[in-house]
Design an enzyme around this catalytic site. Sequence first.
Site, PDB file in Angstrom:
ATOM      1  N   ARG A  34       3.718  12.330   7.193  1.00 23.17           N
ATOM      2  CA  ARG A  34       2.676  13.052   6.464  1.00 23.17           C
ATOM      3  C   ARG A  34       1.783  13.796   7.450  1.00 23.17           C
ATOM      4  O   ARG A  34       1.692  13.421   8.610  1.00 23.17           O
ATOM      5  CB  ARG A  34       1.827  12.014   5.734  1.00 23.17           C
ATOM      6  CG  ARG A  34       1.285  12.386   4.411  1.00 23.17           C
ATOM      7  CD  ARG A  34       0.412  11.233   3.922  1.00 23.17           C
ATOM      8  NE  ARG A  34       1.157  10.236   3.177  1.00 23.17           N
ATOM      9  CZ  ARG A  34       1.353  10.262   1.882  1.00 23.17           C
ATOM     10  NH1 ARG A  34       0.869  11.241   1.170  1.00 23.17           N
ATOM     11  NH2 ARG A  34       2.029   9.306   1.278  1.00 23.17           N
ATOM     12  N   THR A  36      -1.354  13.779   7.544  1.00 22.21           N
ATOM     13  CA  THR A  36      -2.533  12.966   7.877  1.00 22.21           C
ATOM     14  C   THR A  36      -2.151  11.487   7.855  1.00 22.21           C
ATOM     15  O   THR A  36      -1.165  11.100   7.231  1.00 22.21           O
ATOM     16  CB  THR A  36      -3.656  13.199   6.832  1.00 22.21           C
ATOM     17  OG1 THR A  36      -3.079  13.089   5.528  1.00 22.21           O
ATOM     18  CG2 THR A  36      -4.293  14.568   6.971  1.00 22.21           C
ATOM     19  N   CYS A  41      -2.336   5.061   0.200  1.00 16.47           N
ATOM     20  CA  CYS A  41      -3.655   4.544  -0.149  1.00 16.47           C
ATOM     21  C   CYS A  41      -4.765   5.558   0.116  1.00 16.47           C
ATOM     22  O   CYS A  41      -5.547   5.883  -0.773  1.00 16.47           O
ATOM     23  CB  CYS A  41      -3.891   3.256   0.638  1.00 16.47           C
ATOM     24  SG  CYS A  41      -5.531   2.588   0.439  1.00 16.47           S
ATOM     25  N   LYS A  50     -10.392   6.125  -6.615  1.00 12.61           N
ATOM     26  CA  LYS A  50     -11.717   5.501  -6.756  1.00 12.61           C
ATOM     27  C   LYS A  50     -12.831   6.547  -6.685  1.00 12.61           C
ATOM     28  O   LYS A  50     -13.869   6.407  -7.338  1.00 12.61           O
ATOM     29  CB  LYS A  50     -11.933   4.432  -5.672  1.00 12.61           C
ATOM     30  CG  LYS A  50     -11.596   3.040  -6.139  1.00 12.61           C
ATOM     31  CD  LYS A  50     -10.128   2.699  -6.158  1.00 12.61           C
ATOM     32  CE  LYS A  50      -9.425   2.787  -7.445  1.00 12.61           C
ATOM     33  NZ  LYS A  50      -8.005   2.420  -7.393  1.00 12.61           N
ATOM     34  N   GLY A 179       2.922   3.775 -19.543  1.00 17.43           N
ATOM     35  CA  GLY A 179       2.736   2.588 -18.702  1.00 17.43           C
ATOM     36  C   GLY A 179       1.296   2.102 -18.741  1.00 17.43           C
ATOM     37  O   GLY A 179       0.384   2.852 -18.382  1.00 17.43           O
ATOM     38  N   GLY A 181      -0.157  -0.244 -16.945  1.00 11.31           N
ATOM     39  CA  GLY A 181      -0.497  -1.005 -15.737  1.00 11.31           C
ATOM     40  C   GLY A 181      -1.801  -0.471 -15.157  1.00 11.31           C
ATOM     41  O   GLY A 181      -2.489   0.366 -15.770  1.00 11.31           O
ATOM     42  N   ILE A 270       4.781   4.083 -14.546  1.00  8.44           N
ATOM     43  CA  ILE A 270       5.542   2.881 -14.917  1.00  8.44           C
ATOM     44  C   ILE A 270       5.775   1.968 -13.706  1.00  8.44           C
ATOM     45  O   ILE A 270       6.536   1.009 -13.803  1.00  8.44           O
ATOM     46  CB  ILE A 270       6.892   3.244 -15.576  1.00  8.44           C
ATOM     47  CG1 ILE A 270       7.727   4.152 -14.654  1.00  8.44           C
ATOM     48  CG2 ILE A 270       6.679   3.907 -16.930  1.00  8.44           C
ATOM     49  CD1 ILE A 270       9.167   4.299 -15.101  1.00  8.44           C
ATOM     50  N   HIS A 443     -31.145 -15.385  -8.706  1.00  6.88           N
ATOM     51  CA  HIS A 443     -31.457 -14.962 -10.065  1.00  6.88           C
ATOM     52  C   HIS A 443     -32.349 -13.728 -10.014  1.00  6.88           C
ATOM     53  O   HIS A 443     -33.272 -13.677  -9.200  1.00  6.88           O
ATOM     54  CB  HIS A 443     -32.196 -16.079 -10.815  1.00  6.88           C
ATOM     55  CG  HIS A 443     -32.656 -15.677 -12.170  1.00  6.88           C
ATOM     56  ND1 HIS A 443     -31.791 -15.588 -13.236  1.00  6.88           N
ATOM     57  CD2 HIS A 443     -33.881 -15.306 -12.628  1.00  6.88           C
ATOM     58  CE1 HIS A 443     -32.465 -15.187 -14.297  1.00  6.88           C
ATOM     59  NE2 HIS A 443     -33.730 -15.007 -13.968  1.00  6.88           N
TER      60      HIS A 443
HETATM   61  C1  LIG Z   1      -2.936   6.116  -7.638  1.00  3.60           C
HETATM   62  C2  LIG Z   1      -2.868   4.837  -6.842  1.00  3.60           C
HETATM   63  C3  LIG Z   1      -3.974   4.028  -6.782  1.00  3.60           C
HETATM   64  C4  LIG Z   1      -3.935   2.849  -6.053  1.00  3.60           C
HETATM   65  N1  LIG Z   1      -5.062   2.089  -6.006  1.00  3.60           N
HETATM   66  C5  LIG Z   1      -5.060   0.949  -5.298  1.00  3.60           C
HETATM   67  C6  LIG Z   1      -6.226   0.159  -5.192  1.00  3.60           C
HETATM   68  O1  LIG Z   1      -7.268   0.482  -5.755  1.00  3.60           O
HETATM   69  N2  LIG Z   1      -6.173  -0.974  -4.448  1.00  3.60           N
HETATM   70  C7  LIG Z   1      -5.031  -1.361  -3.814  1.00  3.60           C
HETATM   71  O2  LIG Z   1      -5.036  -2.407  -3.159  1.00  3.60           O
HETATM   72  N3  LIG Z   1      -3.907  -0.625  -3.887  1.00  3.60           N
HETATM   73  C8  LIG Z   1      -3.892   0.515  -4.608  1.00  3.60           C
HETATM   74  N4  LIG Z   1      -2.768   1.281  -4.643  1.00  3.60           N
HETATM   75  C9  LIG Z   1      -1.564   0.801  -3.930  1.00  3.60           C
HETATM   76  C10 LIG Z   1      -1.671   1.103  -2.433  1.00  3.60           C
HETATM   77  O3  LIG Z   1      -1.820   2.485  -2.250  1.00  3.60           O
HETATM   78  C11 LIG Z   1      -0.437   0.590  -1.720  1.00  3.60           C
HETATM   79  O4  LIG Z   1      -0.262  -0.779  -1.994  1.00  3.60           O
HETATM   80  C12 LIG Z   1      -0.569   0.771  -0.211  1.00  3.60           C
HETATM   81  O5  LIG Z   1      -0.756   2.124   0.122  1.00  3.60           O
HETATM   82  C13 LIG Z   1       0.685   0.243   0.502  1.00  3.60           C
HETATM   83  O6  LIG Z   1       0.548   0.415   1.866  1.00  3.60           O
HETATM   84  P1  LIG Z   1       1.796   0.576   2.843  1.00  3.60           P
HETATM   85  O7  LIG Z   1       1.219   0.646   4.197  1.00  3.60           O
HETATM   86  O8  LIG Z   1       2.800  -0.463   2.543  1.00  3.60           O
HETATM   87  O9  LIG Z   1       2.489   1.968   2.449  1.00  3.60           O
HETATM   88  P2  LIG Z   1       1.956   3.432   2.171  1.00  3.60           P
HETATM   89  O10 LIG Z   1       0.502   3.494   2.009  1.00  3.60           O
HETATM   90  O11 LIG Z   1       2.803   3.948   1.049  1.00  3.60           O
HETATM   91  O12 LIG Z   1       2.292   4.228   3.504  1.00  3.60           O
HETATM   92  C14 LIG Z   1       3.585   4.459   3.932  1.00  3.60           C
HETATM   93  C15 LIG Z   1       3.610   5.661   4.850  1.00  3.60           C
HETATM   94  O13 LIG Z   1       4.884   5.718   5.474  1.00  3.60           O
HETATM   95  C16 LIG Z   1       5.248   7.069   5.652  1.00  3.60           C
HETATM   96  N5  LIG Z   1       6.696   7.122   5.818  1.00  3.60           N
HETATM   97  C17 LIG Z   1       7.660   6.705   4.947  1.00  3.60           C
HETATM   98  N6  LIG Z   1       8.891   6.844   5.487  1.00  3.60           N
HETATM   99  C18 LIG Z   1       8.705   7.356   6.731  1.00  3.60           C
HETATM  100  C19 LIG Z   1       9.588   7.722   7.778  1.00  3.60           C
HETATM  101  N7  LIG Z   1      10.917   7.547   7.680  1.00  3.60           N
HETATM  102  N8  LIG Z   1       9.063   8.242   8.914  1.00  3.60           N
HETATM  103  C20 LIG Z   1       7.715   8.403   9.045  1.00  3.60           C
HETATM  104  N9  LIG Z   1       6.840   8.069   8.086  1.00  3.60           N
HETATM  105  C21 LIG Z   1       7.322   7.540   6.947  1.00  3.60           C
HETATM  106  C22 LIG Z   1       4.762   7.726   4.375  1.00  3.60           C
HETATM  107  O14 LIG Z   1       4.580   9.117   4.585  1.00  3.60           O
HETATM  108  C23 LIG Z   1       3.445   6.988   4.130  1.00  3.60           C
HETATM  109  O15 LIG Z   1       2.361   7.689   4.676  1.00  3.60           O
HETATM  110  C24 LIG Z   1      -2.763   2.478  -5.359  1.00  3.60           C
HETATM  111  C25 LIG Z   1      -1.646   3.319  -5.394  1.00  3.60           C
HETATM  112  C26 LIG Z   1      -1.689   4.480  -6.133  1.00  3.60           C
HETATM  113  C27 LIG Z   1      -0.480   5.368  -6.144  1.00  3.60           C
END
Ligand SMILES: Cc1cc2nc3c(=O)[nH]c(=O)nc-3n(C[C@H](O)[C@H](O)[C@H](O)COP(=O)(O)OP(=O)(O)OC[C@H]3O[C@@H](n4cnc5c(N)ncnc54)[C@H](O)[C@@H]3O)c2cc1C
Length: 464
Positions: A34, A36, A41, A50, A179, A181, A270, A443
């Site tokens: 990406r 950035t 998240c 949020k 969905g 959720g 979903i 309180h």
């Molecule tokens: C709309 C929405 C709202 C959410 N709200 C909340 C919340 O309020 N609280 C909460 O706890 N969770 C929330 N979540 C869930 C949360 O975003 C995820 O649980 C969290 O981001 C997972 O973190 P991660 O590090 O596993 O993966 P990710 O945040 O998905 O990051 C993975 C990164 O890996 C990169 N990547 C993938 N493959 C490759 C590759 N081959 N080479 C280089 N880079 C790669 C991607 O570009 C990405 O930037 C929300 C999700 C969404 C979609």
Amino acid sequence: MSYDVIVIGAGPGGYVCAIRAAQLGLKVAVVEKRETLGGTCLNVGCIPSKALLHASEMFEEAGHGFQAFGVNVEPKLDLARMMKHKDETVTANVNGVAFLFKKNKIDWLKGEARIAAPGKVTVKGADGPETTHEAKHIVIATGSDVARLPGVEIDEKVVVSSTGAIALPAAPKKLVVVGAGIIGLELGSVWRRLGAEVTVVEFLDRILPGMDGEIAKSFQRIMEKQGVKFRLGHKVAKVEKARAGASVHIEPAAGGAAETLTADVVLVAIGRRAYTAGLGLEPLGVALERGQIVIDDHFATNVPGVYAIGDAVRGPMLAHKAEDEGVALAEMLAGQAGHVNYDVIPGVLYTSPEVAVVGKTEEELKAAGVAYNVGKFPFLANGRARAMRQTEGFVKILADAKTDRLLGGHIIGFGAGEMIHEIAVLMEFGGSAEDLARTCHAHPTMSEAIKEAAMAVAKRSIHS
Ligand SMILES: Cc1cc2nc3c(=O)[nH]c(=O)nc-3n(C[C@H](O)[C@H](O)[C@H](O)COP(=O)(O)OP(=O)(O)OC[C@H]3O[C@@H](n4cnc5c(N)ncnc54)[C@H](O)[C@@H]3O)c2cc1C
């Protein structure tokens, strides 16, 4: 270049793992494709949603809540400014991660990673050549992607995922959310507050699958009072795009007459699926189960030197779960003893009121044959809640019938997402409902309802 650790993915799992590993003296690089840092998240998930939830809540409060406090205003929506607030919030957060990478001397290898062999990662930049890097340990933190509805194309304009739903140019008149959720209800709430008529279609006969049934039912009633319509026990058979908007054909999950809902925008929410495309896991022989990377209790895959954390592996898809796994794994790789307690991972729905849960549900305790006591306390009987006109919801405490040990805490109420942590900390220390009940609470606070619910476990609540 050669590193101790190469982390693939800079979401909350990956970037936190990298920072902790660097703090412990390891030489670390992170590959992120990406533009950035911060992953789902920070860029399109928790943080922007949020920002919009808060801003839209302010709009609704100004329009409908202020009057009762003697504050008369006529709010006018400036959606472009609201989106700017969201974008500024995202930028500040992703820049913050870039700063932390510099501070901790973590290399950001920009591009898409593939694991060529154990200890070898290739990185393909947008237009640059492919480079190869070596590492003692490789951590996969590639996160998740939106789950698709078979036969329904997401164009991020009319049929949107959460990513499109946080960037709509105008409030749709009619929004159909597929969905019930967390993501669907949060983003549905945003657009309802900003003027949309929202209908949520859910295959199951309940909302918020996995949450305590009583909490889900009460919260559904609250959302219905706010104007959200639910079509539970229905599946989406087809989505047909029209010249403007779409027709959503739904039918009862148990069979029966089909119906058509019209929508300006359809949000497909979903769920999410682990994302591992392009990593080269198959030739490497990394075991997957239902798309998720299989790991042991130490985050190790079946291929030596390759680990995985976050949304790409089992467990709740939550940012703080990913972060805690990142910290634990980094500590293990540095020779320390990392640990994640999966029994105490809070979950929050950032609607109004909020829903926050930690530990077991009543359904889980019943299924496990655990005898438990329940203590409940309504915010209607809480002085601070009345003063703030935030009387919706209640606290529910579940405690072991024999030992009184706290097994679960469930809150619907204003600020529930902040309040849940006193229950989480107590559970982490193996505390009892009596411990909570005998802890002096200031309180007047909303948190007094938690103390009262804990007292109600032993049927000695004072104010109800
Ligand atoms: C709309 C929405 C709202 C959410 N709200 C909340 C919340 O309020 N609280 C909460 O706890 N969770 C929330 N979540 C869930 C949360 O975003 C995820 O649980 C969290 O981001 C997972 O973190 P991660 O590090 O596993 O993966 P990710 O945040 O998905 O990051 C993975 C990164 O890996 C990169 N990547 C993938 N493959 C490759 C590759 N081959 N080479 C280089 N880079 C790669 C991607 O570009 C990405 O930037 C929300 C999700 C969404 C979609």
